[in-house]
Design a protein around this motif. Structure first.
Motif, PDB file in Angstrom:
ATOM      1  N   CYS A 106       0.848  -1.189   0.000  1.00 36.71           N
ATOM      2  CA  CYS A 106       0.000   0.000   0.000  1.00 36.71           C
ATOM      3  C   CYS A 106       0.887   1.244   0.000  1.00 36.71           C
ATOM      4  N   SER A 126       0.277   3.407   3.404  1.00 36.16           N
ATOM      5  CA  SER A 126       0.457   2.846   4.736  1.00 36.16           C
ATOM      6  C   SER A 126       1.922   2.806   5.123  1.00 36.16           C
ATOM      7  N   CYS A 146      -0.894  -4.568   2.817  1.00 37.94           N
ATOM      8  CA  CYS A 146      -2.335  -4.425   3.013  1.00 37.94           C
ATOM      9  C   CYS A 146      -2.817  -5.487   4.007  1.00 37.94           C
ATOM     10  N   ASN A 147      -2.944  -5.081   5.261  1.00 37.95           N
ATOM     11  CA  ASN A 147      -3.436  -5.966   6.314  1.00 37.95           C
ATOM     12  C   ASN A 147      -4.195  -5.127   7.335  1.00 37.95           C
ATOM     13  N   CYS A 172      -3.244  -1.460   8.220  1.00 36.32           N
ATOM     14  CA  CYS A 172      -3.425  -0.375   7.253  1.00 36.32           C
ATOM     15  C   CYS A 172      -4.786   0.297   7.459  1.00 36.32           C
ATOM     16  N   LEU A 204      -6.594   1.725   5.334  1.00 38.56           N
ATOM     17  CA  LEU A 204      -7.457   1.522   4.174  1.00 38.56           C
ATOM     18  C   LEU A 204      -8.002   0.102   4.077  1.00 38.56           C
ATOM     19  N   PHE A 205      -7.542  -0.786   4.958  1.00 38.93           N
ATOM     20  CA  PHE A 205      -7.963  -2.183   4.929  1.00 38.93           C
ATOM     21  C   PHE A 205      -9.395  -2.322   5.430  1.00 38.93           C
ATOM     22  N   SER A 239      -9.787  -6.809   2.368  1.00 40.57           N
ATOM     23  CA  SER A 239      -9.170  -6.233   1.181  1.00 40.57           C
ATOM     24  C   SER A 239      -8.995  -4.738   1.383  1.00 40.57           C
ATOM     25  N   CYS A 240      -8.202  -4.158   0.533  1.00 41.77           N
ATOM     26  CA  CYS A 240      -7.986  -2.718   0.556  1.00 41.77           C
ATOM     27  C   CYS A 240      -9.257  -2.014   0.083  1.00 41.77           C
ATOM     28  N   SER A 241      -9.620  -0.951   0.737  1.00 41.19           N
ATOM     29  CA  SER A 241     -10.838  -0.226   0.352  1.00 41.19           C
ATOM     30  C   SER A 241     -10.732   0.348  -1.060  1.00 41.19           C
ATOM     31  N   LYS A 245      -9.115  -1.054  -3.540  1.00 43.85           N
ATOM     32  CA  LYS A 245      -9.319  -2.193  -4.426  1.00 43.85           C
ATOM     33  C   LYS A 245     -10.799  -2.550  -4.507  1.00 43.85           C
TER      34      LYS A 245
END
Length: 68
Positions: free
Chosen positions: A5, A8, A13-14, A17, A19-20, A46-48, A50
């Motif tokens: 990311c 982050s 991405c976990n 983060c 945005l996760f 998942s990442c927001s 994505k």
């Protein structure tokens, strides 16, 4: 290879983060709808960004008419 990311500090991405999005963060209706169209995996988050990109591309795909 782990996706990173750019926003982050952890660069991964976990859950650390901001945005996760975890499946537990969503209500059952939203989670089920996103899973049914193939955007979200119920067991993994998942990442927001994505999720947004996949959702929008699916909407464009579903609502685009082609001549043929």
């Amino acid at each position: 290879m782990v996706k990173v990311c750019p926003f982050s500090e952890t660069k991964e991405c976990n859950e650390q983060c901001p945005l996760f999005v975890s499946p537990t963060d969503l209500n059952e209706f939203v989670s089920a709808r996103l899973c049914s169209i193939g955007v979200l995996d119920k067991k993994n988050g998942s990442c927001s960004l994505k999720l947004l990109a996949l959702s929008q591309s699916r909407m464009i795909f579903e609502n685009t008419n082609t001549r043929g």
